[in-house]
Design a protein around this motif. Structure first.
Motif, PDB file in Angstrom:
ATOM      1  N   UNK A   1       0.392  -1.343   0.315  1.00 56.70           N
ATOM      2  CA  UNK A   1      -0.549   0.107   0.176  1.00 56.70           C
ATOM      3  C   UNK A   1       0.962   1.778  -0.575  1.00 56.70           C
ATOM      4  N   UNK A   2       2.047   1.257   0.756  1.00 57.22           N
ATOM      5  CA  UNK A   2       2.712   2.621   0.539  1.00 57.22           C
ATOM      6  C   UNK A   2       4.018   1.435   1.409  1.00 57.22           C
ATOM      7  N   UNK A   3       4.799   2.351   0.314  1.00 57.85           N
ATOM      8  CA  UNK A   3       6.168   1.736  -0.138  1.00 57.85           C
ATOM      9  C   UNK A   3       7.506   2.973   0.073  1.00 57.85           C
ATOM     10  N   UNK A   4       8.049   3.025   1.280  1.00 52.62           N
ATOM     11  CA  UNK A   4       9.361   4.034   1.421  1.00 52.62           C
ATOM     12  C   UNK A   4      10.204   4.107   0.770  1.00 52.62           C
ATOM     13  N   UNK A   5      11.252   4.019  -0.128  1.00 51.98           N
ATOM     14  CA  UNK A   5      12.073   2.988  -0.220  1.00 51.98           C
ATOM     15  C   UNK A   5      13.631   4.657  -0.389  1.00 51.98           C
ATOM     16  N   UNK A   6      14.570   3.985   0.525  1.00 58.11           N
ATOM     17  CA  UNK A   6      15.822   5.099   1.044  1.00 58.11           C
ATOM     18  C   UNK A   6      15.318   6.528   0.758  1.00 58.11           C
ATOM     19  N   UNK A   7      13.817   6.653   1.477  1.00 51.06           N
ATOM     20  CA  UNK A   7      13.747   8.149   1.837  1.00 51.06           C
ATOM     21  C   UNK A   7      14.994   9.291   2.654  1.00 51.06           C
ATOM     22  N   UNK A   8      15.607  10.437   2.122  1.00 52.92           N
ATOM     23  CA  UNK A   8      16.710  10.839   2.264  1.00 52.92           C
ATOM     24  C   UNK A   8      15.777  12.679   2.138  1.00 52.92           C
ATOM     25  N   UNK A   9      15.813  13.491   2.951  1.00 54.23           N
ATOM     26  CA  UNK A   9      15.973  14.762   3.164  1.00 54.23           C
ATOM     27  C   UNK A   9      16.058  15.368   4.337  1.00 54.23           C
ATOM     28  N   UNK A  55      16.078  12.386  -2.764  1.00 51.84           N
ATOM     29  CA  UNK A  55      16.473  11.250  -3.109  1.00 51.84           C
ATOM     30  C   UNK A  55      15.235   9.977  -2.230  1.00 51.84           C
ATOM     31  N   UNK A  56      15.311   8.714  -2.586  1.00 56.65           N
ATOM     32  CA  UNK A  56      14.081   8.013  -2.148  1.00 56.65           C
ATOM     33  C   UNK A  56      12.882   8.067  -3.910  1.00 56.65           C
ATOM     34  N   UNK A  57      12.079   6.392  -2.415  1.00 54.61           N
ATOM     35  CA  UNK A  57      10.585   6.868  -3.551  1.00 54.61           C
ATOM     36  C   UNK A  57       9.817   6.658  -3.149  1.00 54.61           C
ATOM     37  N   UNK A  58       8.604   6.888  -2.996  1.00 59.83           N
ATOM     38  CA  UNK A  58       7.484   7.431  -1.908  1.00 59.83           C
ATOM     39  C   UNK A  58       6.535   6.649  -3.259  1.00 59.83           C
ATOM     40  N   UNK A  59       5.564   5.553  -3.102  1.00 57.49           N
ATOM     41  CA  UNK A  59       5.068   5.157  -3.502  1.00 57.49           C
ATOM     42  C   UNK A  59       3.549   4.824  -3.053  1.00 57.49           C
ATOM     43  N   UNK A  60       2.593   4.867  -3.857  1.00 54.37           N
ATOM     44  CA  UNK A  60       1.146   4.719  -2.696  1.00 54.37           C
ATOM     45  C   UNK A  60       0.382   3.804  -3.758  1.00 54.37           C
ATOM     46  N   UNK A  61       0.039   2.627  -3.302  1.00 52.33           N
ATOM     47  CA  UNK A  61      -1.115   1.706  -3.727  1.00 52.33           C
ATOM     48  C   UNK A  61      -0.537   1.566  -5.701  1.00 52.33           C
TER      49      UNK A  61
END
Length: 238
Positions: A1-9, A55-61
């Motif tokens: 449902x929610x994927x947070x991959x290598x999120x950097x802020x 950087x990174x990727x966030x996907x919802x559904x």
């Protein structure tokens, strides 16, 4: 449902979130734990498309929050730690405004507003301006608005703050009902006892880095969640 991959802020030189990866599946209540300034709110704001990230990727559904934010937001409801509602509106006008945004038919919205407003004992106050609401009443209104369009994913930042015990109990029941129906919930909290009893999985973040994640049993073992959290907080930096 929610994927947070290598999120950097980062904010300037400070990394608020550092290479964070989390997966929240349908049917899960996922708790996010950390001290003030650990990076919880920043992560949640990135996940709902409020903040851009380095950087990174966030996907919802399956949809990217960066490349298709509108599609993602159709599947999301978000309650910030301090809901900023339109004080000049009445409660009912605000709920109808939210329903209009998500294209909810009149009969469906009326049924849902009645159901949730009655549950939170807010029905008699819906005609009043939001400016006259207490913090707890505003929190209840924000919760109702989040559930209105039956989102696949509900993201909440400290949702129990300001709620009385009865309202908190109702919210916990709503969260479990939502996930039992195939939705997912990702929320931050300082109320560790609630997280321990309610969550299917939990993640602990410290200074922007993920330090522990898994099912409640995997994270806490034979200890309480509070004991695990305090032990991690007390560990000295290398």
């Amino acid at each position: 449902m929610l994927k947070i991959e290598h999120l950097t802020k980062s904010y300037g030189e400070k990394k608020a979130v550092d290479d964070l990866s989390l997966h929240i599946a349908a049917g899960e209540i996922f708790g996010f734990i950390g001290h003030n300034g650990a990076g919880k709110s920043t992560t949640l704001k990135c996940a709902v498309g409020i903040l851009q990230f380095d950087s990174g990727e966030i996907t919802v559904n399956g949809n990217s929050i960066m490349r298709d934010p509108v599609k993602c937001k159709q599947d999301i409801a978000y309650i910030p730690d301090n809901p900023d509602l339109y004080d000049f509106m009445s409660g009912i006008k605000y709920l109808n405004f939210i329903a209009d945004v998500f294209g909810i038919p009149s009969d469906v919205r009326q049924e849902r507003i009645r159901k949730y407003a009655d549950a939170f004992e807010l029905t008699s106050d819906l005609a009043q301006p939001i400016s006259a609401y207490s913090h707890g009443m505003k929190q209840k209104l924000a919760v109702i608005s989040a559930w209105l369009h039956n989102p696949k994913l509900i993201i909440m930042d400290e949702p129990f703050v300001g709620l009385d015990p009865k309202a908190a109990h109702i919210l916990k029941e709503m969260m479990r009902e939502h996930c039992n129906a195939g939705g997912a919930i990702f929320f931050s909290t300082h109320v560790l006892e609630v997280a321990e009893k309610l969550c299917d999985k939990v993640a602990i973040i410290k200074q922007g880095k993920l330090v522990k994640v898994g099912t409640m049993e995997e994270v806490k073992g034979d200890e309480s969640l509070e004991e695990v959290f305090l032990e991690l907080e007390e560990e000295k930096e290398d």
